[in-house]
Design a protein around this motif. Structure first.
Motif, short mmCIF file in Angstrom:
data_model
loop_
_atom_site.label_atom_id
_atom_site.label_comp_id
_atom_site.label_asym_id
_atom_site.label_seq_id
_atom_site.Cartn_x
_atom_site.Cartn_y
_atom_site.Cartn_z
N THR A 230 0.86 -1.18 0.00
CA THR A 230 0.00 0.00 0.00
C THR A 230 0.89 1.23 0.00
N ASP A 231 0.42 2.29 -0.65
CA ASP A 231 1.20 3.54 -0.75
C ASP A 231 0.47 4.68 -0.08
N ALA A 232 1.26 5.57 0.49
CA ALA A 232 0.72 6.81 1.07
C ALA A 232 1.59 7.95 0.58
N PRO A 233 1.00 9.13 0.33
CA PRO A 233 1.80 10.26 -0.14
C PRO A 233 2.90 10.61 0.88
N TYR A 234 4.04 11.00 0.36
CA TYR A 234 5.16 11.35 1.23
C TYR A 234 5.75 12.67 0.75
#
Length: 236
Positions: A230-234
């Motif tokens: 899963t990806d989250a904005p960084y």
């Protein structure tokens, strides 16, 4: 007159008979059938079999237990694998290849290897847990490979616990400039590792990181296979 003689004769005979009887009784007391009161009894023969501390011969010692220490089994406390042991572990062997390393044998010395213009460094991100299903706690750690240019290639390696000795068995490459944030081995499920690292989208420049990715890996020797992420904005 005759009566007196006969009386004296009978008295003499009686005295003689009593004397003979006394002699007979004395002979029976000192004969072979019984011992005299002054006769010393013979000493009993000493036993030749070993006793328990008595007599001239000591008892035979009981067999002593073997003093040879038992070999530690896999997964025991004496064979525990720690992240610190990876600092002098093999990374690449004749039977295992790390994707971003040059050919040949590679082994860390205090967490570093250098050769052919390449520097390989063990990173502090490390997790301990059973990754191979043998009940022993293995290790998963991050590795960074720096080449002569701008490239800094990050990867993951699983070391199997061989009675406390780390043996590399699986690896995965994460790509250029993708620093690892954390590693949890055997979490949340046994034989799986959860890895958090920074990366970017397919259209983003290689010089920046824009995503915080949480990926789950499983050991499929000789590779670490990603199961899902899963990806989250960084934002740096």
């Amino acid at each position: 007159m005759n009566g007196k003689r006969n009386g004296r004769a009978r008295g003499t005979w009686l005295i003689t008979a009593l004397a003979l009887a006394s002699v007979t009784v004395g002979c029976q007391d000192t004969g072979g059938g019984g011992g005299s009161a002054n006769t010393k009894p013979g000493k009993p023969a000493a036993s030749k079999s070993p006793g328990k501390g008595s007599g001239k011969e000591s008892a035979k010692p009981s067999p002593t237990a073997s003093k040879k220490p038992a070999k530690p089994g896999k997964g025991t406390s004496s064979g525990a694998l720690t992240c610190d042991r990876l600092r002098n572990a093999d990374l690449q062997t004749p039977t295992f290849r790390f994707p971003d390393a040059p050919t040949g044998t590679v082994a860390f010395t205090d967490g570093r290897w250098e050769g052919d213009g390449v520097v390989i460094e063990l990173q502090p991100q490390c997790g301990i847990g059973d990754m191979t299903g043998d009940a022993a706690e293995d290790a998963v750690a991050a590795v960074k490979v720096t080449t002569g240019g701008t490239g800094k290639f990050w990867g993951l390696v699983t070391w199997r616990n061989d009675s406390g000795t780390p043996v590399p068995v699986a690896a995965a490459s994460l790509g250029d400039r993708t620093p690892v944030v954390s590693i949890e081995a055997a979490a949340p499920v046994a034989r799986q590792a959860t890895v958090v690292y920074l990366t970017r989208g397919d259209s983003d420049p290689a010089a920046v990181v824009t995503l915080r990715r949480t990926a789950v890996y499983r050991v499929d020797e000789p590779t670490l296979t990603e199961l899902h992420h899963t990806d989250a904005p960084y934002t740096p």
